[in-house]
Enzyme design. Structure first.
Site, PDB file in Angstrom:
ATOM      1  N   LYS A   1      23.345-103.237 -10.172  1.00 23.70           N
ATOM      2  CA  LYS A   1      24.605-102.552  -9.817  1.00 23.70           C
ATOM      3  C   LYS A   1      24.781-102.470  -8.299  1.00 23.70           C
ATOM      4  O   LYS A   1      25.815-102.846  -7.768  1.00 23.70           O
ATOM      5  CB  LYS A   1      24.594-101.136 -10.409  1.00 23.70           C
ATOM      6  CG  LYS A   1      25.663-100.236  -9.850  1.00 23.70           C
ATOM      7  CD  LYS A   1      25.616 -98.840 -10.423  1.00 23.70           C
ATOM      8  CE  LYS A   1      24.681 -97.866  -9.737  1.00 23.70           C
ATOM      9  NZ  LYS A   1      25.178 -97.247  -8.503  1.00 23.70           N
ATOM     10  N   ASN A   2      23.739-101.976  -7.609  1.00 21.31           N
ATOM     11  CA  ASN A   2      23.910-101.707  -6.184  1.00 21.31           C
ATOM     12  C   ASN A   2      23.918-102.972  -5.332  1.00 21.31           C
ATOM     13  O   ASN A   2      24.196-102.913  -4.141  1.00 21.31           O
ATOM     14  CB  ASN A   2      22.834-100.732  -5.694  1.00 21.31           C
ATOM     15  CG  ASN A   2      23.066 -99.339  -6.251  1.00 21.31           C
ATOM     16  OD1 ASN A   2      24.159 -99.052  -6.772  1.00 21.31           O
ATOM     17  ND2 ASN A   2      22.067 -98.477  -6.169  1.00 21.31           N
TER      18      ASN A   2
ATOM     19  N   CYS B   1      29.051 -85.888  -2.974  1.00 22.79           N
ATOM     20  CA  CYS B   1      28.997 -86.015  -4.429  1.00 22.79           C
ATOM     21  C   CYS B   1      27.903 -85.087  -4.940  1.00 22.79           C
ATOM     22  O   CYS B   1      27.286 -84.357  -4.162  1.00 22.79           O
ATOM     23  CB  CYS B   1      28.778 -87.461  -4.860  1.00 22.79           C
ATOM     24  SG  CYS B   1      27.145 -88.051  -4.559  1.00 22.79           S
TER      25      CYS B   1
ATOM     26  N   ARG C   1      26.231 -86.896   1.750  1.00 27.73           N
ATOM     27  CA  ARG C   1      26.439 -88.339   1.862  1.00 27.73           C
ATOM     28  C   ARG C   1      27.519 -88.705   2.889  1.00 27.73           C
ATOM     29  O   ARG C   1      28.589 -89.210   2.554  1.00 27.73           O
ATOM     30  CB  ARG C   1      26.725 -88.941   0.481  1.00 27.73           C
ATOM     31  CG  ARG C   1      25.614 -88.637  -0.493  1.00 27.73           C
ATOM     32  CD  ARG C   1      25.762 -89.336  -1.790  1.00 27.73           C
ATOM     33  NE  ARG C   1      25.361 -90.731  -1.726  1.00 27.73           N
ATOM     34  CZ  ARG C   1      25.429 -91.555  -2.767  1.00 27.73           C
ATOM     35  NH1 ARG C   1      25.893 -91.132  -3.911  1.00 27.73           N
ATOM     36  NH2 ARG C   1      25.039 -92.810  -2.646  1.00 27.73           N
TER      37      ARG C   1
ATOM     38  N   ASP D   1      28.999 -91.230   8.849  1.00 24.07           N
ATOM     39  CA  ASP D   1      29.086 -91.304  10.313  1.00 24.07           C
ATOM     40  C   ASP D   1      28.437 -92.564  10.894  1.00 24.07           C
ATOM     41  O   ASP D   1      28.953 -93.153  11.856  1.00 24.07           O
ATOM     42  CB  ASP D   1      28.501 -90.030  10.963  1.00 24.07           C
ATOM     43  CG  ASP D   1      27.139 -89.630  10.399  1.00 24.07           C
ATOM     44  OD1 ASP D   1      26.842 -90.017   9.253  1.00 24.07           O
ATOM     45  OD2 ASP D   1      26.384 -88.940  11.102  1.00 24.07           O
TER      46      ASP D   1
ATOM     47  N   ASP E   1      16.027 -93.271  -6.327  1.00 22.69           N
ATOM     48  CA  ASP E   1      16.733 -93.464  -7.601  1.00 22.69           C
ATOM     49  C   ASP E   1      15.780 -93.415  -8.802  1.00 22.69           C
ATOM     50  O   ASP E   1      16.236 -93.376  -9.947  1.00 22.69           O
ATOM     51  CB  ASP E   1      17.493 -94.802  -7.597  1.00 22.69           C
ATOM     52  CG  ASP E   1      18.606 -94.820  -6.562  1.00 22.69           C
ATOM     53  OD1 ASP E   1      19.009 -93.740  -6.097  1.00 22.69           O
ATOM     54  OD2 ASP E   1      19.080 -95.921  -6.213  1.00 22.69           O
TER      55      ASP E   1
ATOM     56  N   ARG F   1      27.765 -95.421 -15.694  1.00 21.15           N
ATOM     57  CA  ARG F   1      28.084 -96.002 -14.384  1.00 21.15           C
ATOM     58  C   ARG F   1      27.027 -97.027 -13.972  1.00 21.15           C
ATOM     59  O   ARG F   1      27.331 -97.947 -13.213  1.00 21.15           O
ATOM     60  CB  ARG F   1      28.131 -94.905 -13.322  1.00 21.15           C
ATOM     61  CG  ARG F   1      29.244 -93.912 -13.538  1.00 21.15           C
ATOM     62  CD  ARG F   1      29.277 -92.939 -12.415  1.00 21.15           C
ATOM     63  NE  ARG F   1      29.270 -93.672 -11.153  1.00 21.15           N
ATOM     64  CZ  ARG F   1      29.120 -93.132  -9.965  1.00 21.15           C
ATOM     65  NH1 ARG F   1      28.951 -91.845  -9.857  1.00 21.15           N
ATOM     66  NH2 ARG F   1      29.131 -93.862  -8.872  1.00 21.15           N
TER      67      ARG F   1
HETATM   68  N1  EPU Z   1      23.596 -90.899   5.623  1.00 24.82           N
HETATM   69  C1  EPU Z   1      24.149 -90.227   6.678  1.00 24.82           C
HETATM   70  N2  EPU Z   1      25.151 -90.845   7.372  1.00 24.82           N
HETATM   71  C2  EPU Z   1      25.623 -92.082   7.040  1.00 24.82           C
HETATM   72  C3  EPU Z   1      25.033 -92.767   5.946  1.00 24.82           C
HETATM   73  C4  EPU Z   1      24.007 -92.142   5.246  1.00 24.82           C
HETATM   74  O1  EPU Z   1      23.764 -89.113   7.009  1.00 24.82           O
HETATM   75  O2  EPU Z   1      26.538 -92.586   7.699  1.00 24.82           O
HETATM   76  C5  EPU Z   1      22.516 -90.242   4.850  1.00 24.82           C
HETATM   77  C6  EPU Z   1      22.995 -89.924   3.421  1.00 24.82           C
HETATM   78  O3  EPU Z   1      23.675 -88.703   3.367  1.00 24.82           O
HETATM   79  C7  EPU Z   1      21.708 -89.939   2.627  1.00 24.82           C
HETATM   80  C8  EPU Z   1      20.829 -90.958   3.373  1.00 24.82           C
HETATM   81  O4  EPU Z   1      21.451 -91.155   4.654  1.00 24.82           O
HETATM   82  O5  EPU Z   1      21.117 -88.683   2.704  1.00 24.82           O
HETATM   83  C9  EPU Z   1      20.675 -92.296   2.688  1.00 24.82           C
HETATM   84  O6  EPU Z   1      21.956 -92.823   2.403  1.00 24.82           O
HETATM   85  P1  EPU Z   1      22.262 -94.378   2.282  1.00 24.82           P
HETATM   86  O7  EPU Z   1      23.429 -94.675   3.144  1.00 24.82           O
HETATM   87  O8  EPU Z   1      21.014 -95.165   2.507  1.00 24.82           O
HETATM   88  O9  EPU Z   1      22.673 -94.512   0.764  1.00 24.82           O
HETATM   89  P2  EPU Z   1      23.953 -95.172   0.124  1.00 24.82           P
HETATM   90  O10 EPU Z   1      24.220 -96.493   0.732  1.00 24.82           O
HETATM   91  O11 EPU Z   1      25.061 -94.181   0.095  1.00 24.82           O
HETATM   92  C10 EPU Z   1      22.622 -96.464  -1.734  1.00 24.82           C
HETATM   93  C11 EPU Z   1      22.651 -96.520  -3.222  1.00 24.82           C
HETATM   94  C12 EPU Z   1      22.112 -95.229  -3.800  1.00 24.82           C
HETATM   95  C13 EPU Z   1      20.675 -95.041  -3.299  1.00 24.82           C
HETATM   96  C14 EPU Z   1      20.646 -95.081  -1.761  1.00 24.82           C
HETATM   97  C15 EPU Z   1      19.258 -95.003  -1.197  1.00 24.82           C
HETATM   98  C16 EPU Z   1      24.570 -97.907  -3.644  1.00 24.82           C
HETATM   99  C17 EPU Z   1      25.914 -98.034  -4.232  1.00 24.82           C
HETATM  100  N3  EPU Z   1      24.018 -96.713  -3.685  1.00 24.82           N
HETATM  101  O12 EPU Z   1      23.456 -95.361  -1.352  1.00 24.82           O
HETATM  102  O13 EPU Z   1      22.083 -95.398  -5.213  1.00 24.82           O
HETATM  103  O14 EPU Z   1      20.198 -93.793  -3.732  1.00 24.82           O
HETATM  104  O15 EPU Z   1      21.273 -96.282  -1.287  1.00 24.82           O
HETATM  105  O16 EPU Z   1      18.464 -96.016  -1.719  1.00 24.82           O
HETATM  106  O17 EPU Z   1      24.006 -98.879  -3.179  1.00 24.82           O
HETATM  107  C18 EPU Z   1      22.257 -94.762  -7.462  1.00 24.82           C
HETATM  108  O18 EPU Z   1      22.307 -95.963  -7.762  1.00 24.82           O
HETATM  109  O19 EPU Z   1      22.105 -93.854  -8.319  1.00 24.82           O
HETATM  110  C19 EPU Z   1      22.390 -94.375  -6.049  1.00 24.82           C
HETATM  111  C20 EPU Z   1      22.723 -93.139  -5.677  1.00 24.82           C
END
Ligand code: EPU
Length: 441
Positions: A23-24, A119, A124, A127, A310, A402
């Site tokens: 998915k991701n 969420c 999340r 920035d 995850d 999902r």
């Molecule tokens: N963060 C910030 N600022 C940003 C971006 C991230 O503070 O601009 C923080 C987030 O709040 C979080 C941490 O950094 O606490 C990690 O976030 P990241 O950006 O790495 O995660 P993501 O891209 O939003 C993806 C997966 C998630 C998975 C995470 C970590 C997708 C669609 N989602 O999320 O998957 O937990 O990476 O591996 O790729 C799931 O599949 O259930 C899921 C939540």
């Protein structure tokens, strides 16, 4: 009508299960396909509600799509993009769609994308995505809940991420493929899904080096260098990890196919320490069994290659009946212990303090009426219900749909007693029902 899952626990799972496409990864490949003027085809696309939402997002931008159920392939024709706006109605349903921001900035030099907001599992923020795009020369305004990004010219830059954010790394990669000069992302995310995106983009004609390490260099190319491609998505490591937990939880024995075992090294080593027996059968299959009483384990979630957040809830479900006290620390999200109150309903002994959980193993769990609060918490309740004595029901399973393709069918195939039914009239939903039908598209 609300659908629920009913599970009669205590059955030892046996047999073979095949993992679907990730998915991701696939959600990001769909955004990447927007960079090429022409028709790309992605194989191994799982039938998931998140994929349907992403399809709606890219169709809103003018891409034409069609899904072939038999081939599990998705065709995306991005010859003509007619809009640069991704609406709040869609982006708020799935944060991953925020990744179209980078693709639109790259291809159209403009994007208007709704801010996804927090969420259930945490704040999340985005920035780092925004700072990264600004560093490439994009001017960004946030108005009425939308990010409005505009760039006369995109210029490569050195970008350091405070946290190795998966989404920020992806958005920056997507935007900088068509920038002038080189972009260097330091402290980049190293997840296999990042590597998959880089491989996809490179096959299209991009020039990306270092994906899978903490430093990624993207040497900008011209729009005419980018061509549509055919590509197969990697297997879903989190789905694989969920089935691994299920075999261990039920002291069963089974084979998991279509898996890249090296994407799960950390998780595998922790399950082995708990008492699982995990063997490589061939390069894309493993055998998982467990004959012993599980032992307590200490886990700290970390960005890849650390223990995946995850799969934290799956490990917690296993820890509930392990011998001794497990300590589980969630270091990525502020609120990712949503499974705790539900597991307690089943008799689990869990003491939670902020992002730490102390799980004292009990003799066994008992079935209960449960509610999925988010995707992975929901999946962990399935694991717990499979190992519990008696019947459990799980509400709000749309969260689980999902990210898990044909979940009850796959579990039934390995011997689980699980049915999906309509809450109001207890009608059992037919087997083999997916989420993505050709007519939907
Ligand atoms: N963060 C910030 N600022 C940003 C971006 C991230 O503070 O601009 C923080 C987030 O709040 C979080 C941490 O950094 O606490 C990690 O976030 P990241 O950006 O790495 O995660 P993501 O891209 O939003 C993806 C997966 C998630 C998975 C995470 C970590 C997708 C669609 N989602 O999320 O998957 O937990 O990476 O591996 O790729 C799931 O599949 O259930 C899921 C939540």
């Amino acid at each position: 009508m609300t659908q629920k899952i009913r599970i009669a626990g205590g059955k030892q799972l046996k047999g073979e299960v095949s993992v679907s496409g990730a998915k991701n990864a696939v959600l990001k490949l769909m955004a990447a396909a927007l960079l090429a003027k022409g028709e790309s085809k992605i194989y191994n696309v799982p039938e998931l509600t998140d994929v349907v939402i992403m399809l709606n997002v890219i169709e809103q931008l003018g891409a034409k799509t069609s899904y072939n159920k038999k081939e599990k392939s998705l065709t995306i024709d991005a010859s003509d993009l007619t809009s640069v706006k991704a609406s709040y109605e869609l982006v708020s349903r799935m944060r991953a769609s925020f990744v179209v921001l980078g693709a639109l900035v790259g291809r159209c030099r403009e994007a208007i994308v709704a801010l996804p907001g927090g969420c259930a599992i945490g704040e999340r923020k985005v920035d780092f995505h925004i700072k990264g795009l600004e560093a490439l020369g994009t001017s960004i305004k946030i108005e009425n809940g939308y990010v409005h990004a505009k760039a006369k010219k995109l210029t490569g830059s050195d970008i350091y991420l405070d946290i190795p954010s998966v989404g920020a790394t992806e958005n920056i990669m997507l935007a900088s493929v068509l920038a002038e000069g080189s972009t260097r992302i330091q402290n980049a995310a190293q997840e296999p899904e990042i590597v998959d995106l880089a491989n996809f983009l490179n096959a299209m004609g991009a020039d990306i080096i270092g994906a899978g390490t903490s430093e990624i260099v993207i040497n900008g190319v011209k729009q005419e260098d980018i061509r549509p491609i055919e590509y197969t998505t990697i297997p879903d490591r989190i789905e694989a990890g969920t089935y691994m937990a299920a075999f261990v939880a039920t002291r069963g024995k089974g084979i998991i196919r279509n898996i890249f075992p090296n994407h799960l090294t950390f998780y595998t080593s922790k399950l082995s320490k708990m008492g699982a027996d995990i063997k490589l059968i061939d390069p894309t299959s493993i055998e998982v069994s467990c004959k012993r009483k599980l032992e307590a384990i200490n886990i700290i979630t970390q960005p890849y290659p650390g223990f995946p957040t995850d799969l934290q809830s799956m490990a917690m479900a296993l820890a509930t009946t392990a011998e001794g006290v497990s300590i589980i620390t969630e270091s990525l999200y502020e609120n990712r212990f949503m499974q705790v109150p539900e597991l307690r309903k089943m008799g689990a002994d869990i003491h939670q303090e902020r992002n730490h959980a102390l799980v004292k193993g009990v003799k066994n769990l008992t079935g209960a009426n449960l509610r999925a609060s988010d995707l992975r918490a929901g999946a962990s309740l399935i694991i717990a219900a499979l190992m519990a004595n008696g019947i459990s029901t799980i509400d709000n399973i749309y969260h689980i749909d999902r990210g898990y393709e044909l979940i009850e069918d796959k579990f039934r195939m390995i011997g689980a007693d699980v049915v999906r039914y309509e809450e109001d009239d207890s009608t059992i939903i037919s087997q083999g029902k997916g989420n993505l039908s050709e007519s939907q598209l």
